[in-house]
Design an enzyme around this catalytic site. Sequence first.
Site, PDB file in Angstrom:
ATOM      1  N   ASP A 172     -21.186 -12.977  21.238  1.00  0.00           N
ATOM      2  CA  ASP A 172     -19.942 -12.728  20.567  1.00  0.00           C
ATOM      3  C   ASP A 172     -19.821 -10.284  20.303  1.00  0.00           C
ATOM      4  O   ASP A 172     -20.628  -9.708  20.215  1.00  0.00           O
ATOM      5  CB  ASP A 172     -20.241 -12.755  19.122  1.00  0.00           C
ATOM      6  N   CYS A 216      -0.710   6.131   7.078  1.00  0.00           N
ATOM      7  CA  CYS A 216      -1.679   5.859   7.405  1.00  0.00           C
ATOM      8  C   CYS A 216      -1.939   4.755   8.603  1.00  0.00           C
ATOM      9  O   CYS A 216      -0.702   4.474   8.915  1.00  0.00           O
ATOM     10  CB  CYS A 216      -2.530   4.651   6.700  1.00  0.00           C
ATOM     11  N   GLU A 274     -29.934  -7.898  20.719  1.00  0.00           N
ATOM     12  CA  GLU A 274     -28.863  -7.114  20.548  1.00  0.00           C
ATOM     13  C   GLU A 274     -29.204  -5.503  20.782  1.00  0.00           C
ATOM     14  O   GLU A 274     -30.383  -5.460  20.294  1.00  0.00           O
ATOM     15  CB  GLU A 274     -28.584  -7.541  18.744  1.00  0.00           C
ATOM     16  N   CYS A 295      -2.961   0.567   9.114  1.00  0.00           N
ATOM     17  CA  CYS A 295      -2.895  -1.028   9.208  1.00  0.00           C
ATOM     18  C   CYS A 295      -1.938  -1.285  10.258  1.00  0.00           C
ATOM     19  O   CYS A 295      -0.331  -0.482   9.796  1.00  0.00           O
ATOM     20  CB  CYS A 295      -2.249  -1.693   8.153  1.00  0.00           C
ATOM     21  N   CYS A 354       1.186  -1.373  -0.145  1.00  0.00           N
ATOM     22  CA  CYS A 354       0.176  -0.337  -0.028  1.00  0.00           C
ATOM     23  C   CYS A 354       0.720   1.387  -0.171  1.00  0.00           C
ATOM     24  O   CYS A 354       1.316   1.453   0.812  1.00  0.00           O
ATOM     25  CB  CYS A 354      -0.912  -0.496   1.368  1.00  0.00           C
ATOM     26  N   GLN A 391     -19.156  -8.371   9.759  1.00  0.00           N
ATOM     27  CA  GLN A 391     -18.082  -9.313  10.274  1.00  0.00           C
ATOM     28  C   GLN A 391     -16.804  -7.863   8.744  1.00  0.00           C
ATOM     29  O   GLN A 391     -17.401  -8.594   7.381  1.00  0.00           O
ATOM     30  CB  GLN A 391     -17.759 -10.868  10.810  1.00  0.00           C
ATOM     31  N   CYS A 422     -13.892 -10.161  19.845  1.00  0.00           N
ATOM     32  CA  CYS A 422     -12.406  -9.501  19.610  1.00  0.00           C
ATOM     33  C   CYS A 422     -11.493  -8.642  20.071  1.00  0.00           C
ATOM     34  O   CYS A 422     -10.135  -8.060  19.425  1.00  0.00           O
ATOM     35  CB  CYS A 422     -13.196  -8.700  18.281  1.00  0.00           C
ATOM     36  N   CYS A 433      -7.245   1.863  -0.555  1.00  0.00           N
ATOM     37  CA  CYS A 433      -7.328   1.430   0.518  1.00  0.00           C
ATOM     38  C   CYS A 433      -6.449  -0.468  -0.412  1.00  0.00           C
ATOM     39  O   CYS A 433      -7.627  -0.907  -0.439  1.00  0.00           O
ATOM     40  CB  CYS A 433      -7.918   1.185   1.648  1.00  0.00           C
TER      41      CYS A 433
HETATM   42  N1  SAH Z   1     -22.609 -11.838  16.401  1.00  0.00           N
HETATM   43  C1  SAH Z   1     -22.687 -10.378  15.474  1.00  0.00           C
HETATM   44  C2  SAH Z   1     -22.107  -9.246  15.969  1.00  0.00           C
HETATM   45  C3  SAH Z   1     -20.708  -8.938  17.659  1.00  0.00           C
HETATM   46  S1  SAH Z   1     -20.492  -7.604  16.723  1.00  0.00           S
HETATM   47  C4  SAH Z   1     -21.782 -10.444  14.412  1.00  0.00           C
HETATM   48  O1  SAH Z   1     -20.773 -11.805  14.280  1.00  0.00           O
HETATM   49  O2  SAH Z   1     -22.189 -10.359  12.937  1.00  0.00           O
HETATM   50  C5  SAH Z   1     -20.613  -7.223  18.787  1.00  0.00           C
HETATM   51  C6  SAH Z   1     -22.615  -6.719  18.614  1.00  0.00           C
HETATM   52  O3  SAH Z   1     -22.802  -6.114  19.849  1.00  0.00           O
HETATM   53  C7  SAH Z   1     -22.909  -5.197  17.908  1.00  0.00           C
HETATM   54  O4  SAH Z   1     -23.558  -5.625  17.079  1.00  0.00           O
HETATM   55  C8  SAH Z   1     -23.561  -4.130  18.722  1.00  0.00           C
HETATM   56  O5  SAH Z   1     -24.164  -3.530  18.043  1.00  0.00           O
HETATM   57  C9  SAH Z   1     -24.102  -5.608  19.674  1.00  0.00           C
HETATM   58  N2  SAH Z   1     -23.807  -4.660  21.250  1.00  0.00           N
HETATM   59  C10 SAH Z   1     -23.042  -3.436  21.795  1.00  0.00           C
HETATM   60  N3  SAH Z   1     -23.615  -3.797  23.076  1.00  0.00           N
HETATM   61  C11 SAH Z   1     -24.359  -4.325  23.556  1.00  0.00           C
HETATM   62  C12 SAH Z   1     -25.346  -4.851  24.144  1.00  0.00           C
HETATM   63  N4  SAH Z   1     -24.622  -4.157  25.814  1.00  0.00           N
HETATM   64  N5  SAH Z   1     -26.412  -5.852  24.472  1.00  0.00           N
HETATM   65  C13 SAH Z   1     -26.804  -6.378  23.560  1.00  0.00           C
HETATM   66  N6  SAH Z   1     -25.793  -6.326  22.552  1.00  0.00           N
HETATM   67  C14 SAH Z   1     -25.032  -4.857  21.958  1.00  0.00           C
END
Ligand code: SAH
Length: 454
Positions: A383, A78, A333, A81, A72, A283, A410, A160
């Site tokens: 997640d 930048c 969510e 990355c 890049c 993702q 993450c 990018c």
């Molecule tokens: N499992 C999904 C999203 C994961 S990212 C996937 O793989 O696509 C994390 C998610 O948590 C986001 O969508 C964010 O909006 C949500 N989030 C953040 N804080 C939260 C909370 N307190 N309760 C519920 N969801 C939440």
Amino acid sequence: MFQKNQLLTLTIEDISDTGEGIGHADGITVFVKNAVPGDTCEVRILKAKKTYAFGKTERLIRPSAGRTEPLCPVAARCGGCQLSFMNYQEQLRLKQKKVQDCITRIGGFTDVTVEPIIGMDDPHAYRNKGQFPAGRAADGTPVLGFYAGRTHRIIPTEACGMLWPGHERILQAVREYLAASGAEPYDEETGRGLIRHVLMRKGFATGETVVCLVVNGTKIPVPEMLWEKLNKIPGVVGLCLNVNREKTNVILGDRLIPLFGKASVTDRIGDISFEISPMAFYQVNPVQTKVLYEKALAFAGLTGKETVWDLYCGIGTISLFLAKHAKHVYGVEIIPEAIENAKANAAANGIGNASFYVGAAEDVFPELTGKNPDIGADVIVVDPPRKGCDEVLLSTMLKMAPSRIVYVSCDPATLARDLKILCAGGYRIERVQPVDQFPGSVHVETVCLLSNIH
Ligand code: SAH
């Protein structure tokens, strides 16, 4: 203490959490951008404090074997990355070590071995989403780009290396529009100006691409001029606005205004299709997402009889991936648009055994399971964002005592912190599998399986 602009010779020994090379001289820790462990370099001090300093590589005296030349052209400036100068094998080694260190040091699990990280065959052009801040160059021309590391200075960027080939045409179209329409780029200092960010997302399986301008207002001048340009670009199916009038560095506001075409992109993972609002999390690396979700599915160990909770479910990606193998999946969510997508996605895929709820997981999960004790939980998938799970949520999970917990994370540091709590409450770590979702960056995704030992 060093002086600003002082030159010193440094051997880089380690790398920081944010991707800077770390070296030591005279008992002072020096953080050096774009330096790789094993490099010996002449470093110019940019900022000096008593115990630490920041510098940049002025001259490479002896390059590390882990070094590479980034593809890049803006890599050196930048901030996107952080690991562009590190070859991919080294990046993977670093991420593996990061996850293991967190598990051992933060979690205190001295007997858990992290499995070998799953990397990509080709770690470039993998991202399905780009977000570029708008600003003005010194000569007043409107620019789009990326922030330099640690600052909000915009590095003008034509393309990018991590995004799909062709995205540069969208940037070009928006730049032309800004110059021709007079739409004012937003100024973070003064809070004035209209155009804050250009967001673009492409469904890799369908080619569909939606462009969203984040604006400090509710209208843009001559929107048809922009749409006419974008509409000519293969794959572009829609243009919308997101309204963000706050003085904040959070990119998105909470209102979406569709302008032309579709507001959501359709994509497929495996044999499930998804509608994705620009407001929803999705993702960014479709190749590795499939790897990640397949691991999550395997770890969940479903036989078709289980009640599964997918907490922090976004647009229901993991929920729908699991629903075919479970009795029922409940998704929770916080973003309402994401839950709208999740419900529509279940219907569009003919999946009838998934229900979705809007709200904070730490509120909704205790409330629903408290009101309806019969629902139960055989498997819980979480997640969360980088800050990890809320404590109330963790204690509710322990109270619900599922047989298995699948934790998709993450941020390995908050993962390790939360695992400590779950293990103190009666769970055992069975598997810890890192997956490289973000080549070039310091970030790493991990999926972890816990089993109930009671
Ligand atoms: N499992 C999904 C999203 C994961 S990212 C996937 O793989 O696509 C994390 C998610 O948590 C986001 O969508 C964010 O909006 C949500 N989030 C953040 N804080 C939260 C909370 N307190 N309760 C519920 N969801 C939440």
